[in-house]
Design an enzyme around this catalytic site. Structure first.
Site, PDB file in Angstrom:
ATOM      1  CE  LYS A 198       4.481 -36.667  43.912  1.00 18.91           C
ATOM      2  NZ  LYS A 198       5.433 -35.628  43.490  1.00 18.91           N
ATOM      3  CG  ASP A 206      14.659 -33.406  44.691  1.00 19.55           C
ATOM      4  OD1 ASP A 206      15.450 -32.448  44.558  1.00 19.55           O
ATOM      5  OD2 ASP A 206      13.793 -33.698  43.845  1.00 19.55           O
TER       6      ASP A 206
END
Ligand SMILES: *[C@@H]1O[C@H](CO)[C@@H](O)[C@H](O)[C@H]1NC(C)=O
Ligand SMILES: *[C@@H]1O[C@H](CO)[C@@H](O)[C@H](O)[C@H]1NC(C)=O
Ligand SMILES: *[C@@H]1O[C@H](CO)[C@@H](O)[C@H](O)[C@H]1NC(C)=O
Ligand SMILES: *[C@@H]1O[C@H](CO)[C@@H](O)[C@H](O)[C@H]1NC(C)=O
Ligand SMILES: *[C@@H]1O[C@H](CO)[C@@H](O)[C@H](O)[C@H]1NC(C)=O
Ligand SMILES: *[C@@H]1O[C@H](CO)[C@@H](O)[C@H](O)[C@H]1NC(C)=O
Length: 791
Positions: A535, A628
């Site tokens: 990532k 989230d």
């Protein structure tokens, strides 16, 4: 013929031999109505071979331990002890009463400990040659055994099952519960932990097998192997393997020592009278000083000290200018022996202080300021003119100021850099004022330690409060609590940008992207499946040190339902995180494609996500709010086990309320109302998002869907609530036969979902309660109306 006649004689001879041996053994039995008294001659019973004994062992003048020990060696090493390792006074008795009750009583006859298997009567107690002390029933079956209640030691032949625990003693000769634990957890993971001493609550993990499953046992087998084995016989992990020393010639034991190291020891049996001694065969972990990394607590040694490890022994040392508070208990840390620098504007005393330099020394987590691209001289000058600065760490042009008390100190060649400890040049000046000052300081230390323990206490209160509502369920499901576990940063690896560029073939194969990052597939040998997900973060403020601290906090979270962070890259402008690769992609892909997952798969996934979140919320030292939670942030592994990804990123990316609010304004999504109206953001925002996600998982559809016939159905949470309100839950799982035959659970799950999306955060359940309800350990009551939806 002669042989036939001889046969009965042989038989009776054999029989006589046999009954003789029984006779010899009964001497080591404790029979009904017998007692042993502390301080008297006959205060123990040896095993038939004499190698082990059970009874009272004198520890101090008027302190005896009811214990088992190695009886044939001069050290008489203690193996096990009763009564929570507490001493009892002279005249205490251990007795097997005539009605089969096995107990320890004080000199006044008051019971202080017992080992009575519920609802059964003990017929006799015996010390066995294996070192196991057993209570047996009429049929000679073991009703209770010391092997199943270990203290800090295990012996060959001993097997520990899941939920077993070893607790290190406090000091070599103080057997009370100390500061380290060795737990074979409910989830199969075998973990070494520091604790928040003097409580038994675990603080930080410093070693683990990182294997999860059920039916795991820790076996110390008779050949001297210490292995973690699954019930199908597969060896999950080998902790120690003694292939050199035979059982015939050597005693063996494995102990979680008071210093936190798990050691496998051997002792030659026939080494004459006094030459033998225990020698270390193996140690776990290989270097405890480097492994213990804790934000709270002092580390592998006490505060203001540093730890070294020579391969066998851990040592704690004080810094120059400091000395042990209690030399016989070094874990209590070190006190400063000189008068601290004055903070007075007029007399800064900068010329009265100097630095003591030590290479390869570091204290993670004690920094309060950090400077880059500076010289060592600049760094020391900066510290000299700052009365708060107690020392600095300098490495490659970077300078960290450290505050007291210093924690997690270690010195090891792998650390690099150097530490410079600030001390008063002429410490003679402190002697005249010594007495007063010393008093002040000891007061300070007391206040400090009270504060420290009260913050631990405060955490406990919080935790208790969180559990209070769920109390009844917690009790009926003690396993639920054990779900939480963590491992240290031990496997977190620092990658170079180049390594990751090559591993991802130049960042070509994109797996997905979000507002702050792009994820690439990569290849890396030595990882499961040789695949990784990299990532690349494109919005990280803050310094390298901060990034690494945050990443290591994320890396310490290890749970079956969290995507494991493997490493990171922190080079120049580039910040990358390396995760294990999840072959089945995101939950969003799985849930919303044409062929929906089965109902039972969805149930497992929902429970998995809830457990992952529970772990993030209630793990002791720092709670993580995910912020989230959505199907795009849940990944599935080979076996469709749900794993939450991107946890900790909210903090790492410094997504604060304002940033997120503008990004989400006007959308009714996974986001709870308190994001919009300036109320404090708590763990309950995740509960809200989980509620929405749960409804999506139940119905296999997105929270908004414009391709529906009826406009009532566009917003999932409204539609689901309506269906619940009108008792038409079947509409939610149309065409899903498996779910339709399980309507009771569908209803419960919808109700849980509705509980989670209550507007008032305090009305929403905690994740703990959610897990209990999803697993059916807690009843789901009717949720309150969502008034805003029933228009
Ligand atoms: C101990 O005592 C019981 C009951 O008296 C007897 O049956 C058993 O054989 C004895 N066992 C040993 C090991 O001495
Ligand atoms: C052992 O240590 C504990 C914890 O500090 C202490 O309370 C206890 O008195 C000690 N026991 C002995 C026998 O010294
Ligand atoms: C102990 O375990 C090792 C490793 O699995 C095995 O090779 C050995 O045979 C075992 N010994 C006994 C006595 O079971
Ligand atoms: C045995 O159990 C372990 C852990 O549960 C598993 O990984 C392994 O595949 C199993 N082996 C066999 C042969 O079933
Ligand atoms: C470790 O400590 C023990 C006990 O203090 C000592 O006997 C032994 O020699 C030490 N071992 C090493 C390698 O220093
Ligand atoms: C200062 O204290 C240290 C340790 O306490 C001692 O070794 C040293 O000799 C002292 N220095 C002076 C100047 O008294």
């Amino acid at each position: 013929m002669a042989f036939v006649q001889f046969y009965p004689i042989l038989l009776s001879l054999l029989f006589a031999l046999f009954s003789l041996s029984v006779l010899a053994q009964t001497t080591s039995n404790i029979t009904l109505g017998t007692s042993l008294t502390a301080g008297e001659d006959d205060s123990f019973r040896a095993s038939p071979s004499g190698e082990f004994a059970f009874g009272f062992k004198q520890i101090e003048e008027d302190g005896f331990l009811l214990a088992t020990w190695f009886n044939k060696i001069p050290e008489e090493t203690i193996v096990w002890s009763a009564n929570g390792q507490n001493l009892t006074p002279k005249g205490s008795k251990v007795e097997l009463t005539s009605n089969g009750w096995f107990q320890l009583v004080d000199p006044n006859g008051k019971q202080i400990w017992n080992a009575n298997p519920l609802g059964t009567e003990v017929a006799y107690a015996a010390m066995l040659d294996s070192g196991n002390f057993v209570l047996r029933g009429q049929d000679s079956q073991n009703l209770w055994q010391s092997f199943e209640q270990p203290t800090d030691t295990i012996l060959p032949g001993q097997v520990l099952n899941q939920q077993a625990q070893l607790v290190a003693r406090y000091l070599p000769t103080n057997y009370s519960r100390g500061r380290f634990q060795f737990n074979l957890q409910d989830d199969g993971n075998l973990v070494l932990y520091t604790t928040f001493f003097p409580t038994d609550h675990v603080n930080s993990a410093y070693w683990s097998t990182q294997a999860f499953g059920t039916g795991f046992s820790l076996i110390f087998n008779l050949s001297g192997y210490i292995i973690l084995r699954a019930d199908n016989g597969t060896i999950i992990s080998t902790i120690s393997s003694n292939t050199m020393y035979s059982r015939k010639d050597f005693y063996q034991r494995a102990v979680l020592d008071y210093d936190g190291v798990f050691r496998h020891y051997i002792y030659p049996k026939n080494s004459g009278s006094s030459t033998g001694s225990w020698s270390t065969f193996s140690v776990t972990p290989s270097n405890i000083c480097l492994r213990v990394n804790e934000e709270m607590g002092s580390g592998a040694c006490g505060f203001n000290s540093y730890c070294t490890f020579d391969g066998t022994n851990k040592s704690c040392h004080c810094l120059n200018g400091y000395s042990f508070i209690d030399p016989s208990d070094v874990m209590q840390g070190c006190k400063q022996d000189f008068v601290s620098q004055s903070c007075d504007q007029t007399s800064r005393e900068t010329d009265l202080f100097d630095f003591h330099e030590m290479s390869n020394m570091e204290w993670p987590f004690s920094d309060y300021e950090h400077f880059q691209s500076v010289s060592e001289d600049w760094c020391t000058q900066e510290c000299l003119s700052d009365c708060f600065c107690s020392s600095i760490v300098f490495k490659d042009g970077e300078c960290w100021k450290k505050k007291q008390p210093l924690s997690n100190g270690r010195m090891d060649p792998s650390v690099g850099g150097k530490a410079l400890i600030k001390i008063r040049k002429d410490n003679a000046t402190l002697i005249p004022e010594d007495i007063n000052r010393d008093n002040d300081r000891s007061k300070l230390i007391i206040i400090g330690s009270t504060l420290l323990s009260s913050s631990v206490f405060f955490n406990l209160v919080l935790l208790v409060a969180a559990c209070l509502v769920a109390y009844r369920c917690c009790r009926s499901n003690p396993k639920g609590d054990q779900d939480v576990q963590l491992t240290s940063t031990m496997n977190l690896r620092s990658f170079t940008y180049e390594e990751l560029r090559q591993g991802t073939k130049g960042f070509t194969e994109e797996l997905g992207r979000g507002a702050f990052s792009i994820v690439y597939k990569g290849f890396l040998p030595d990882t499961p499946g040789n695949l990784i997900a990299v990532k690349k973060l494109n919005m990280v403020k803050g310094s390298e040190k901060e990034f690494e601290a945050e990443v290591s906090a994320i890396g310490r979270r290890h749970h079956r339902n969290l995507v494991q962070l493997l490493g990171f890259c922190n080079e120049g402008e580039d910040r990358l995180l390396v995760y294990e690769f999840m072959s089945r992609g995101t939950l969003a892909e799985f849930l919303f494609k044409d062929q929906r997952p089965t109902w039972s798969q969805r149930v497992d996934i929902a429970i998995g996500i809830a457990k992952g979140l529970l772990y993030l919320h209630e793990e002791c030292s720092t709670h993580i709010i995910h912020c989230d939670i959505k199907p795009q942030n849940v990944l599935l592994d080979d076996s469709y086990i749900a794993k939450i990804s991107d946890f900790g990123l909210a903090k790492l990316l410094k997504i604060d309320q304002t940033v997120t609010t503008t990004a989400i304004r006007g959308t009714k999504g996974y986001v709870a109302a308190e994001w919009f109206n300036n109320k404090p953001i708590t763990m309950k925002v995740d509960v809200y998002s989980f509620g929405v996600l749960l409804l999506e998982v139940i119905c296999c559809r997105k929270k908004f869907d414009l391709n529906v016939e009826d406009e009532h159905e566009v917003v999932l949470i409204e539609w689901a609530y309506e269906c619940f309100h009108h008792r038409r839950l079947d509409l939610l799982v149309e065409n899903d036969e498996e779910a339709q035959i399980d309507m009771k659970k569908v209803e419960e799950y919808v109700m849980i979902g509705i509980w989670c999306i209550q507007e008032d955060p305090s009305a929403r359940p905690t994740m703990k309660q959610v897990v209990l309800m999803l697993e059916g350990f807690m009843d789901v009551s009717n949720p309150p109306d969502l008034s805003s939806f029933t228009s």
